[in-house]
Design a protein around this motif. Structure first.
Motif, PDB file in Angstrom:
ATOM      1  N   TYR A 228       0.811  -1.215   0.000  1.00 44.52           N
ATOM      2  CA  TYR A 228       0.000   0.000   0.000  1.00 44.52           C
ATOM      3  C   TYR A 228       0.852   1.277   0.000  1.00 44.52           C
ATOM      4  CZ  TYR A 228      -3.472  -3.430   1.519  1.00 44.52           C
ATOM      5  OH  TYR A 228      -4.275  -4.539   1.600  1.00 44.52           O
ATOM      6  N   SER A 229       1.999   1.270   0.643  1.00 41.33           N
ATOM      7  CA  SER A 229       2.790   2.489   0.792  1.00 41.33           C
ATOM      8  C   SER A 229       3.533   2.814  -0.502  1.00 41.33           C
ATOM      9  CB  SER A 229       3.804   2.328   1.938  1.00 41.33           C
ATOM     10  OG  SER A 229       3.122   2.065   3.157  1.00 41.33           O
ATOM     11  N   PRO A 230       3.733   4.101  -0.796  1.00 33.55           N
ATOM     12  CA  PRO A 230       4.414   4.526  -2.022  1.00 33.55           C
ATOM     13  C   PRO A 230       5.916   4.281  -1.925  1.00 33.55           C
ATOM     14  CG  PRO A 230       3.898   6.421  -0.675  1.00 33.55           C
ATOM     15  CD  PRO A 230       3.245   5.249  -0.008  1.00 33.55           C
ATOM     16  N   PRO A 231       6.620   4.350  -3.058  1.00 30.19           N
ATOM     17  CA  PRO A 231       8.070   4.079  -3.064  1.00 30.19           C
ATOM     18  C   PRO A 231       8.858   4.980  -2.127  1.00 30.19           C
ATOM     19  CG  PRO A 231       7.201   4.075  -5.294  1.00 30.19           C
ATOM     20  CD  PRO A 231       6.092   4.556  -4.410  1.00 30.19           C
ATOM     21  N   GLU A 232       8.521   6.279  -2.105  1.00 28.73           N
ATOM     22  CA  GLU A 232       9.296   7.188  -1.254  1.00 28.73           C
ATOM     23  C   GLU A 232       9.156   6.842   0.228  1.00 28.73           C
ATOM     24  OE1 GLU A 232       6.730   8.033  -3.085  1.00 28.73           O
ATOM     25  OE2 GLU A 232       5.349   9.420  -2.094  1.00 28.73           O
ATOM     26  N   GLN A 233       8.035   6.248   0.598  1.00 27.24           N
ATOM     27  CA  GLN A 233       7.848   5.857   1.996  1.00 27.24           C
ATOM     28  C   GLN A 233       8.595   4.571   2.307  1.00 27.24           C
ATOM     29  OE1 GLN A 233       3.743   5.975   3.190  1.00 27.24           O
ATOM     30  NE2 GLN A 233       4.115   5.049   5.194  1.00 27.24           N
ATOM     31  N   LEU A 234       8.691   3.677   1.314  1.00 31.71           N
ATOM     32  CA  LEU A 234       9.379   2.397   1.529  1.00 31.71           C
ATOM     33  C   LEU A 234      10.860   2.603   1.812  1.00 31.71           C
ATOM     34  CD1 LEU A 234       7.775   0.177  -1.268  1.00 31.71           C
ATOM     35  CD2 LEU A 234       7.246   0.172   1.163  1.00 31.71           C
ATOM     36  N   ILE A 235      11.462   3.614   1.181  1.00 33.38           N
ATOM     37  CA  ILE A 235      12.897   3.848   1.378  1.00 33.38           C
ATOM     38  C   ILE A 235      13.173   4.837   2.501  1.00 33.38           C
ATOM     39  CG2 ILE A 235      13.389   3.333  -1.041  1.00 33.38           C
ATOM     40  CD1 ILE A 235      13.603   6.323  -1.554  1.00 33.38           C
ATOM     41  N   GLY A 236      12.115   5.293   3.187  1.00 34.01           N
ATOM     42  CA  GLY A 236      12.305   6.217   4.287  1.00 34.01           C
ATOM     43  C   GLY A 236      12.519   7.646   3.862  1.00 34.01           C
ATOM     44  N   GLY A 237      12.153   7.986   2.620  1.00 34.70           N
ATOM     45  CA  GLY A 237      12.300   9.359   2.149  1.00 34.70           C
ATOM     46  C   GLY A 237      11.226  10.266   2.712  1.00 34.70           C
ATOM     47  N   ASN A 238      11.347  11.552   2.431  1.00 31.31           N
ATOM     48  CA  ASN A 238      10.361  12.504   2.926  1.00 31.31           C
ATOM     49  C   ASN A 238       9.067  12.362   2.130  1.00 31.31           C
ATOM     50  OD1 ASN A 238      10.154  14.630   4.940  1.00 31.31           O
ATOM     51  ND2 ASN A 238       9.614  15.920   3.192  1.00 31.31           N
ATOM     52  N   ILE A 239       7.949  12.404   2.820  1.00 29.11           N
ATOM     53  CA  ILE A 239       6.652  12.174   2.180  1.00 29.11           C
ATOM     54  C   ILE A 239       5.705  13.318   2.498  1.00 29.11           C
ATOM     55  CG2 ILE A 239       6.903   9.662   2.227  1.00 29.11           C
ATOM     56  CD1 ILE A 239       5.070   9.612   4.647  1.00 29.11           C
ATOM     57  N   GLY A 240       4.677  13.429   1.642  1.00 30.99           N
ATOM     58  CA  GLY A 240       3.660  14.452   1.811  1.00 30.99           C
ATOM     59  C   GLY A 240       2.272  13.870   1.629  1.00 30.99           C
ATOM     60  N   PRO A 241       1.268  14.704   1.407  1.00 31.37           N
ATOM     61  CA  PRO A 241      -0.110  14.234   1.276  1.00 31.37           C
ATOM     62  C   PRO A 241      -0.305  13.226   0.150  1.00 31.37           C
ATOM     63  CG  PRO A 241      -0.045  16.613   1.576  1.00 31.37           C
ATOM     64  CD  PRO A 241       1.369  16.173   1.376  1.00 31.37           C
ATOM     65  N   THR A 242       0.494  13.313  -0.922  1.00 33.60           N
ATOM     66  CA  THR A 242       0.297  12.393  -2.034  1.00 33.60           C
ATOM     67  C   THR A 242       0.582  10.940  -1.646  1.00 33.60           C
ATOM     68  OG1 THR A 242       2.562  12.764  -2.801  1.00 33.60           O
ATOM     69  CG2 THR A 242       0.841  14.174  -3.727  1.00 33.60           C
ATOM     70  N   ALA A 243       1.322  10.713  -0.540  1.00 32.60           N
ATOM     71  CA  ALA A 243       1.544   9.343  -0.059  1.00 32.60           C
ATOM     72  C   ALA A 243       0.231   8.715   0.376  1.00 32.60           C
ATOM     73  CB  ALA A 243       2.550   9.344   1.089  1.00 32.60           C
ATOM     74  N   ASP A 244      -0.643   9.518   0.992  1.00 32.89           N
ATOM     75  CA  ASP A 244      -1.965   9.013   1.385  1.00 32.89           C
ATOM     76  C   ASP A 244      -2.815   8.705   0.158  1.00 32.89           C
ATOM     77  OD1 ASP A 244      -2.417  11.042   4.410  1.00 32.89           O
ATOM     78  OD2 ASP A 244      -1.425   9.109   4.075  1.00 32.89           O
ATOM     79  N   PHE A 245      -2.702   9.522  -0.898  1.00 31.26           N
ATOM     80  CA  PHE A 245      -3.474   9.263  -2.115  1.00 31.26           C
ATOM     81  C   PHE A 245      -3.027   7.958  -2.767  1.00 31.26           C
ATOM     82  CE2 PHE A 245      -5.212  13.047  -1.166  1.00 31.26           C
ATOM     83  CZ  PHE A 245      -4.644  14.219  -1.632  1.00 31.26           C
ATOM     84  N   TYR A 246      -1.718   7.694  -2.761  1.00 36.20           N
ATOM     85  CA  TYR A 246      -1.191   6.454  -3.338  1.00 36.20           C
ATOM     86  C   TYR A 246      -1.773   5.243  -2.597  1.00 36.20           C
ATOM     87  CZ  TYR A 246       2.337   3.065  -4.971  1.00 36.20           C
ATOM     88  OH  TYR A 246       2.972   1.986  -5.536  1.00 36.20           O
ATOM     89  N   ALA A 247      -1.704   5.271  -1.255  1.00 31.43           N
ATOM     90  CA  ALA A 247      -2.213   4.147  -0.463  1.00 31.43           C
ATOM     91  C   ALA A 247      -3.721   3.999  -0.618  1.00 31.43           C
ATOM     92  CB  ALA A 247      -1.855   4.346   1.007  1.00 31.43           C
ATOM     93  N   LEU A 248      -4.435   5.125  -0.719  1.00 33.28           N
ATOM     94  CA  LEU A 248      -5.889   5.051  -0.889  1.00 33.28           C
ATOM     95  C   LEU A 248      -6.241   4.461  -2.248  1.00 33.28           C
ATOM     96  CD1 LEU A 248      -8.706   5.692   0.173  1.00 33.28           C
ATOM     97  CD2 LEU A 248      -8.458   8.008  -0.768  1.00 33.28           C
ATOM     98  N   GLY A 249      -5.489   4.816  -3.294  1.00 35.02           N
ATOM     99  CA  GLY A 249      -5.756   4.247  -4.611  1.00 35.02           C
ATOM    100  C   GLY A 249      -5.590   2.745  -4.612  1.00 35.02           C
TER     101      GLY A 249
END
Length: 586
Positions: A228-249
């Motif tokens: 569910y989590s986007p690539p930037e979150q998997l590598i521990g990078g900085n994330i913003g609101p679009t990370a929630d949109f990725y997981a929701l999609g």
């Protein structure tokens, strides 16, 4: 009023946390406080999530049921995330977010012999309903209807808009963290629609963000859910609101297809090949694909953009999918029905097997405990009888066959004759006999080691001699001393004092009262039906200085010792545990 009748201890080290009697302030097992800040009463454990255990609690202030999360992990990072969740939830006021009051976060501090225990606690609103994961796998194993998913997507985006406007990102959106709030008295499924407010739960990974920081190259805590989590979150990078949109999609695609996102990924491109598994409105499919773009900059920038596109999709969906909808729903209905039927039967068989297994285990455990109690009591009765015989024999020899005993008897006789006014003959040597019987009885009870005694031979022996000696003195005050009243008075005085001298660990008065009255009960019963034990008692006093009299005395004192052992066993295995269960602790 709460319909609960028992309390659950939240101490993670408690060996028997449940059930605790309703009204208890402290755990019967570990002694930990049961009521939290004198307001919340834990009633049942719901499970565990992450580093926390979850309970239902009864709020005495509002007279409502709520949910309690207790952090059991003591690492600094876990404590930081837990406090962060409390801060986020207490700042939000939205029907799609569990409500937390300003004082809902607190720490339960308990000092005990091993040190101090601190448990961070978070009390929040209890959401009644099912998670979207439950609805998917229980009702739509082949995928949920498009209209239902579209409704849930619209509500979820509205919740995210509320969060993102307050610079909060959830970071852990998935079907198990989205619940459909329903009334406890009504079904969420009405007609052909799932009704209810969607609620986003589990804010343990939520965090504040800053737009300027999001654009920079700084990093954030590595926290993600696989699939569910986007690539930037998997590598521990900085994330913003679009990370929630990725997981929701990805969550919505799982609801549409009935397949976990990991099962739909292309092993080479890591893109989701999901469109061939379900027929949906092209505009909805395009929106979901845009929300799941690998590059965060290619996703919708904010919730308002997604809401505008959803408004267009809502207008198009009813006309374009109606022919497919009927066939899909019919097939889905029958598939879900038989799948749920099989699942229900399987659960029933599993529950029945587990219940039978628990009943057998409890029965065997109860039988083992009963056998242990019986063997312990019988062993104590045997050693007490032996000790009584030895003590009575020694007392008899000292009293009637030694010069010291005869001189002591004469002295006691003369003193008691003056005290009693010469109203009846007194044989002072008998006191040595009684003291010897008391010493032997106490020695046998302590030597058996039953009933979790502290084996105090000296104290018990002295109390045994004092108790039986005092009982002998009471006999001299009775007229006539061979009467039934004298017998009962002697037993009550002697047995109660002897029992208080034993090294029992608690409830000493209870043991003394039960042993004294229980030992006197058989004799009192015989007297009540007109069968006084006169033969034994008369021979006890009439055959004084003879070996035949010694046998009567041994029989009398041995019977008393056996009854004492029996009633101590009844007290230890039945009466005292019952009192502890009712809350009487000593």
């Amino acid at each position: 009023m709460s319909n609960q009748s028992e309390i659950h201890c939240i101490n993670p080290d408690c060996l028997r946390p449940y059930p605790q009697p309703w009204g208890n302030k402290f755990c019967n097992c570990c002694g930990a406080p049961l009521r939290l800040i004198d307001r919340y009463i834990p009633t049942a454990r719901l499970g565990s999530g992450g580093f926390a255990q979850i309970y239902t609690v009864w709020d005495q202030k509002t007279q409502t049921e709520k949910v309690l999360k207790v952090l059991i992990e003591d690492s600094p990072k876990a404590q930081e995330l837990f406090a962060q969740e409390a801060v986020v939830l207490s700042s939000l006021r939205h029907p799609g977010v569990p409500r937390v009051e300003s004082d809902g976060y607190f720490q339960r501090i308990w000092s005990h012999s091993q040190g101090q225990q601190i448990l961070p606690c978070l009390v929040m609103e209890k959401i009644n309903g099912l998670t979207l994961e439950d609805i998917l796998y229980q009702h739509y194993p082949q995928g949920c209807p498009q209209e239902v998913v579209l409704n849930w997507l619209t509500q979820a985006v509205e919740i995210l808009q509320h969060l993102h406007q307050r610079h909060i990102i959830h970071r852990d959106i998935k079907p198990s963290n989205l619940m459909l709030r329903t009334s406890p008295k009504s079904s969420p499924y009405q007609g052909k629609e799932w009704r209810g407010q969607l609620v986003l739960i589990d804010f343990g990974g939520a965090k504040q963000f800053d737009k300027a920081v999001v654009r920079s190259l700084s990093r954030s805590t590595k926290l993600f859910s696989s699939g569910y989590s986007p690539p930037e979150q998997l590598i521990g990078g900085n994330i913003g609101p679009t990370a929630d949109f990725y997981a929701l999609g990805r969550t919505m695609i799982e609801l549409l297809t009935g397949k976990h996102p990991a099962d739909l990924e292309d092993p080479v491109t890591e893109q989701l090949n999901w469109r061939r598994h379900v027929q949906v409105n092209p505009q909805l499919a395009d929106l979901l694909d845009d929300m799941m773009q690998e590059d965060a900059r290619s996703r919708p920038a904010n919730a308002k953009i997604i809401q505008r596109r959803l408004a267009q999709i809502h207008k198009a969906v009813p006309n374009k999918i109606r022919p497919i909808r009927s066939i899909t729903q019919i097939v889905t209905f029958f598939w879900a029905f038989f799948w749920e039927l099989g699942r229900t039967i399987q659960k029933a068989v599993t529950n029945l097997t587990q219940t039978i297994r628990k009943i057998i285990a409890l029965t065997l455990r109860a039988i083992a405990q009963v056998l242990r109690a019986c063997l312990d009591t019988i062993w104590t009765m045997i050693l007490t009888c032996i000790g009584t015989c030895i003590g009575t024999f020694i007392g008899y020899v000292l009293a009637f066959h030694t010069s010291w005993g005869l001189e002591t008897g004469k002295f006691l006789s003369s003193q008691l004759a003056v005290l009693l006014g010469n109203t009846q003959p007194v044989l002072g040597s008998e006191m040595l006999l009684f003291a010897g019987a008391g010493w032997g009885t106490a020695w046998g009870l302590v030597a058996a080691g039953g009933y979790r005694q502290r084996r105090r031979f000296l104290v018990a022996s002295l109390m045994g001699m004092a108790g039986y000696g005092f009982g002998w003195f009471i006999l001299q005050l009775m007229t006539p001393k061979q009467g039934s009243e004298g017998l009962i008075a002697f037993i009550l005085a002697a047995v109660s004092l002897l029992t208080l001298g034993l090294g029992l660990r608690s409830h000493h008065i209870v043991y003394a009262v039960m042993a004294a009255f229980g030992t006197a009960l058989p004799f009192a019963f015989l007297m009540s039906i007109g069968q006084q034990p006169s033969t034994v008692f008369d021979n006890f006093f009439s055959l004084t200085n003879s070996w035949q009299g010694l046998l009567w005395k041994i029989a009398f004192f041995s019977a008393i010792g056996v009854f004492i052992s029996f009633w101590l066993g009844v007290s230890h295995y039945l009466i005292v545990p019952g009192l502890r269960f009712l809350g009487w602790r000593q």
